[in-house]
Motif scaffolding. Structure first.
Motif, mmCIF file in Angstrom:
data_model
loop_
_atom_site.group_PDB
_atom_site.id
_atom_site.type_symbol
_atom_site.label_atom_id
_atom_site.label_comp_id
_atom_site.label_asym_id
_atom_site.label_seq_id
_atom_site.Cartn_x
_atom_site.Cartn_y
_atom_site.Cartn_z
ATOM 1 N N SER A 112 0.829 -1.215 0.000
ATOM 2 C CA SER A 112 0.000 0.000 0.000
ATOM 3 C C SER A 112 0.858 1.258 0.000
ATOM 4 O O SER A 112 0.569 2.208 -0.734
ATOM 5 C CB SER A 112 -0.926 0.013 1.219
ATOM 6 N N ALA A 113 1.900 1.268 0.807
ATOM 7 C CA ALA A 113 2.792 2.431 0.851
ATOM 8 C C ALA A 113 3.460 2.655 -0.506
ATOM 9 O O ALA A 113 3.565 3.796 -0.980
ATOM 10 C CB ALA A 113 3.848 2.253 1.941
ATOM 11 N N TRP A 114 3.891 1.583 -1.147
ATOM 12 C CA TRP A 114 4.535 1.693 -2.459
ATOM 13 C C TRP A 114 3.541 2.216 -3.499
ATOM 14 O O TRP A 114 3.868 3.093 -4.304
ATOM 15 C CB TRP A 114 5.107 0.347 -2.892
ATOM 16 N N GLN A 115 2.314 1.717 -3.469
ATOM 17 C CA GLN A 115 1.302 2.176 -4.419
ATOM 18 C C GLN A 115 0.974 3.656 -4.199
ATOM 19 O O GLN A 115 0.813 4.410 -5.146
ATOM 20 C CB GLN A 115 0.029 1.324 -4.312
ATOM 21 N N LEU A 116 0.883 4.079 -2.934
ATOM 22 C CA LEU A 116 0.620 5.492 -2.644
ATOM 23 C C LEU A 116 1.776 6.374 -3.116
ATOM 24 O O LEU A 116 1.566 7.467 -3.644
ATOM 25 C CB LEU A 116 0.362 5.695 -1.156
#
Length: 191
Positions: A112-116
């Motif tokens: 999720s952090a990478w996608q954000l």
């Protein structure tokens, strides 16, 4: 949340209709497909290692070790607001289970952090790239980290989940977790 205006290319009709391209799909369809793919990636990144960990834990021939303290704290933090019974004893689990369940807790957060980050810097997550969707400001630039955190963190997740939790917790639906799950899904889809 307010959706920014969409600029359409003037040469859109002259684009080729190659197989595998998303030109034939409407923007709404592509946005929904990208959103569904993003959710699926995050959920699968947690469920697969969790499921393998459950299987490993069911094997009686593996050495047993105490449950990772991070997992105990996580379990208790989740159990309290959902009115689940707390496990106060230190459980012994198969040694691969500790690793796999830790991965199951951290992989969705990392993904999720990478996608954000990708959304903030490029305007597209990996699934959005697959479907040809970009999030941009009125100036046509990627939105930036603060805007993405507000848009996704508050608008897409915190607000709908908070409303779902309050409706579940303070109505006849409490403590049925199935109803909470359904209500949360409806709120997220409605957003």
């Amino acid at each position: 949340m307010v959706t920014p205006p969409v600029r359409r290319s003037s040469n859109q009709s002259s684009q080729s209709k190659e197989p595998g391209k998303t030109n034939g799909l409407s923007l709404t369809t592509r946005r929904f497909a990208a959103w569904a793919a993003e959710i699926t990636l995050v959920v699968v990144s947690g469920l697969v290692p969790f499921g393998i960990g459950v299987y490993a834990n069911s094997r009686s021939d593996l050495n047993r070790v105490p449950l990772n303290p991070m997992l105990v704290v996580t379990e208790r933090a989740i159990a309290r607001p959902l009115a689940l019974p707390l496990s106060y004893g230190t459980r012994n689990v198969a040694w691969p289970t500790n690793f796999l369940w830790t991965v199951a807790a951290l992989a969705p957060l990392t993904l999720s952090a990478w996608q954000l980050y990708l959304l903030a810097k490029t305007g597209s997550t990996i699934p959005k790239r697959w479907f040809g969707v970009r999030v941009v400001t009125k100036q046509g630039t990627p939105p930036g980290l603060l805007a993405v955190l507000v848009r996704e963190g508050i608008g897409r997740w915190a607000l709908p989940m908070s409303v779902a939790y309050m409706l579940w917790r303070y109505t006849f639906m409490f403590p049925n977790l199935g109803l909470f799950t359904a209500l949360a899904a409806v709120m997220i889809l409605g957003e």
